[in-house]
Each structure stands twice: as C-alpha cells, then as structure tokens.
Design an enzyme around this catalytic site. Structure first.
Site: not given
Length: 208
Positions: A80, A97, A148
């Site tokens: 997302a 994404e 991330e």
C-alpha cells in the site's frame, strides 16, 4: 430503501490549519449543525491511498510485515502507499507500490473495494485493488529505506489469513477489509464481476 452513501457538505463558517506535515495536515472547521449551532471539528487532511491484495495461482496472498510506530507493533499488511500527486491514477499508484514493496507485477487488476478508514477523524480515502496473474518484475529491486528496510515478505494462504483476522491476530485496515472483501467476492459472483481497474472514484477523481 436504497442503502447507499450520498455526498453532502454542511456549511463551514471558519477554518484553520494548525499543523502541516510532509504528507498530511490537520484542519479545524467550525461546522453549522442542523439545529443551527456551530461545532468545531478537527481532522486529518490526507492525499488518499491505494492498497493491493495480490492473489497468486495457489490462492496465496502476498503480505508484508512492517513496523508501525503509532501502534508500536509490526503488522502484517498488503502492499500500500499514498497517492503522491493530486489526480494521480490510482491504478498506476497501486502498480508502483506492488513493484516497490514486493518486486512483483500483475496481469489482471480489479477494484476490490473503496473505503474511508476513519471518517470521523480523517478525510483519507483508500482504493483497494485485487491483482492476479502475478510474476516477478523486471529490472533491479527498488531501494527501500526507513521502516521499509526491515520489511518481511511472504505469501500466505487466503484462508489462513482470514482465520487470523477473525481470531484478532491481524489488524491492519487494508488487510482486513481487502481479505474479507475478496472472500465475499469468491463466494459470490466471482472476481471477474468486480469493478474494472479504471472504475470512477468520486472520493479521489483522476484522469484515466
């Protein structure tokens, strides 16, 4: 009776923006209520988001595990991200994404569901896509950073994830809504009956 959300906007007599962040801000509106009184409402102004339930040929869903500081947990989620540009095509954002977070591309895209995750406190709108026909993306992997950089990636059977949702073990909004919507679609008219990937989105209008 037709059960359907309808656009409506009550009169705002004053508005301020006490906080502006890099991606979102906080707005304060003085809103005229039906009885004529004025109530103050604070809410997050959000650019909007997209999410992807990527389903492979073995009925596994691609999920990532990422640290979320506000709730102090590492959550299993679906890929997302934000709509970075006003008017950005949400399909293009979703494809980006999926590539950046999982290095995966998909052949078939459908709109799974559109949601307002927290309409009492934010104007965020999220479009969740279903992606099928998965394969590895070409080229080098996207270079990640911050939270991330610590992400885990897995493919988990849909039924196992749904069990985790109903057991209270999985909590991410897009994951929960996406999985349950996909399950309803599979048990109903099937994924091919879902809206096309370029279906209108009044909450975040875009150029096709």
């Amino acid at each position: 009776m037709q059960v359907q959300d309808t656009p409506e906007e009550w009169r705002v007599v004053a508005t301020t923006t006490p906080f502006r962040g890099a991606k979102t801000s906080v707005r304060t509106d003085d809103v005229v209520m039906p009885d004529g009184s004025v109530a103050r409402r604070d809410y997050q102004v959000h650019p909007g988001s997209v999410a992807v339930v990527a389903l492979d040929e073995r009925d596994r869903v691609l999920v990532i595990k990422q640290y979320r500081h506000p709730v102090r947990e590492k959550l299993w989620e679906v890929p997302a991200g934000l709509l970075d540009v006003v008017g950005e095509n949400p399909l293009h954002a979703a494809q980006r994404e999926l590539y950046e977070e999982a290095h995966v591309k998909a052949e078939d895209w459908r709109v799974l569901v559109d949601v307002f995750p927290s309409p009492g406190g934010s104007d965020e709108a999220v479009r969740i896509f279903l992606a099928r026909g998965l394969s590895e993306a070409e080229g080098e992997r996207y270079e990640v950073s911050d939270e991330e950089a610590d992400m885990e990636l897995a493919r988990v059977p849909l039924a196992e994830l749904v069990r985790g949702v109903l057991a209270g073990e999985l909590h991410n909004t897009c994951l929960v809504v996406g999985l349950l919507s996909l399950t309803a679609a599979l048990n109903g008219d099937g994924p091919d009956a879902l809206r096309p990937a370029d279906a209108p989105w009044p909450a975040r209008p875009f150029e096709a």
